[in-house]
Design an enzyme around this catalytic site. Structure first.
Site, short mmCIF file in Angstrom:
data_model
loop_
_atom_site.label_atom_id
_atom_site.label_comp_id
_atom_site.label_asym_id
_atom_site.label_seq_id
_atom_site.Cartn_x
_atom_site.Cartn_y
_atom_site.Cartn_z
N LYS A 174 0.83 -1.21 0.00
CA LYS A 174 0.00 0.00 0.00
C LYS A 174 0.86 1.25 0.00
O LYS A 174 0.59 2.21 -0.74
CB LYS A 174 -0.94 0.02 1.21
CG LYS A 174 -1.74 1.32 1.24
CD LYS A 174 -2.78 1.39 2.31
CE LYS A 174 -3.51 2.74 2.22
NZ LYS A 174 -4.60 2.87 3.20
N VAL A 175 1.88 1.28 0.85
CA VAL A 175 2.74 2.46 0.92
C VAL A 175 3.40 2.72 -0.42
O VAL A 175 3.51 3.87 -0.88
CB VAL A 175 3.79 2.29 2.04
CG1 VAL A 175 4.84 3.38 1.97
CG2 VAL A 175 3.11 2.30 3.41
#
Length: 308
Positions: A174-175
């Site tokens: 996600k990051v």
């Protein structure tokens, strides 16, 4: 994934916009849910709106089989994990949906391990509206047995579950996804400003960039997937040509008085690539610079040596 019809008790800590949407998904799926937020009024409102039961403390959530976290900071998440883990059953699982970094997940795992409590990351890729309508995507990392335990809950809140690997890998994904999106937003803003300065309409630019062989998609589908992941850098558009094109856009920006930040900094990489002897290799070979700097290959061939 396992059916949501399995008997599983679920609790949720954190009832901000996303947490409240998650609470609604749980009760819509028929899962018995217990919810809590430090803000008692928020807890009351979320319980009333979703039909979930309201808890008076974090400790009350420990009776659940699976506890979901939707909290504002990594520090808050770790504090809740530290309070929950000693109180939960040894086969219980904590599922972190808040956005944290992989080291935060590792720290939470260390807190859970002595108590036999599992923990997984279930990073939410989508927004609140997607969560409300069941279209949210979850990026999941953790041990298989812990993921299996949480499957009925994950199924209840997500229309798309993507399994990445060990604990922290979902958060990492996600990051990284967000980092690319945010960097691309800067690049698109710079490109849009240059387009406006040179008589190219924004609509025409968007149509151009959205093409299968254009600047947004081709670097991913061809250069990253077909070249970097395979360490195949022969042929293609040479790094020296990419450096020339990069210099041209910097010149154009000077001529049109358009400030650049992202495009200016990326030019430096092509200069470094030429200095490292990558001039005649496809410009995706700049990836080998990071392989040298980090000592970790990106290619999935086991080689990672690239064109050098």
């Amino acid at each position: 994934m396992t059916s949501c019809g399995e008997s599983v008790q679920v609790a949720l800590c954190g009832l901000g916009n996303m947490g409240s949407a998650i609470a609604g998904r749980l009760t819509d799926a028929g899962l018995p849910a217990l919810v809590f937020d430090l803000d008692a009024e928020r807890t009351r409102r979320a319980a009333e709106a979703s039909g979930a039961a309201a808890a008076a403390s974090v400790a009350e959530l420990a009776t659940a089989d699976v506890v979901l976290l939707s909290l504002p900071t990594p520090k808050a998440s770790l504090e809740v994990v530290a309070e929950l883990a000693p109180l939960m059953r040894a086969d219980g699982v904590i599922a972190e949906t808040s956005t944290v970094n992989p080291p935060d997940m590792a720290a939470a795992g260390e807190v859970c391990a002595p108590h036999g409590v599992g923990i997984i990351d279930a990073a939410i890729l989508s927004g609140v509206s997607q969560m409300r309508c069941g279209a949210a995507a979850l990026l999941v990392g953790g041990e298989d047995r812990h993921v299996r335990k949480a499957e009925p809950v994950l199924d209840a809140i997500s229309g798309s579950i993507r399994r990445f690997g060990p604990l922290g890998s979902g958060m990492s994904a996600k990051v990284l996804n967000n980092a690319v999106a945010h960097a691309v937003m800067v690049v698109l803003s710079e490109a849009g400003a240059l387009a406006a300065a040179t008589g190219v309409s924004g609509t025409a630019l968007a149509e151009l960039l959205g093409g299968a062989d254009a600047g947004l998609t081709r670097p991913l589908t061809h250069r990253f997937v077909e070249r970097i992941l395979r360490a195949e850098y022969e042929g293609g558009m040479p790094t020296e040509a990419a450096r020339k094109d990069s210099a041209l856009v910097l010149d154009l920006a000077q001529q049109t008085n358009v400030p650049l930040f992202a495009l200016q900094s990326t030019h430096t990489v092509y200069e470094l690539g030429l200095a490292q002897g990558l001039g005649r290799y496809d410009y995706s070979a700049i990836a080998t610079l990071w392989e040298q700097w980090t000592g970790r290959p990106m290619s999935e061939t086991g080689d990672g040596s690239g064109g050098e």
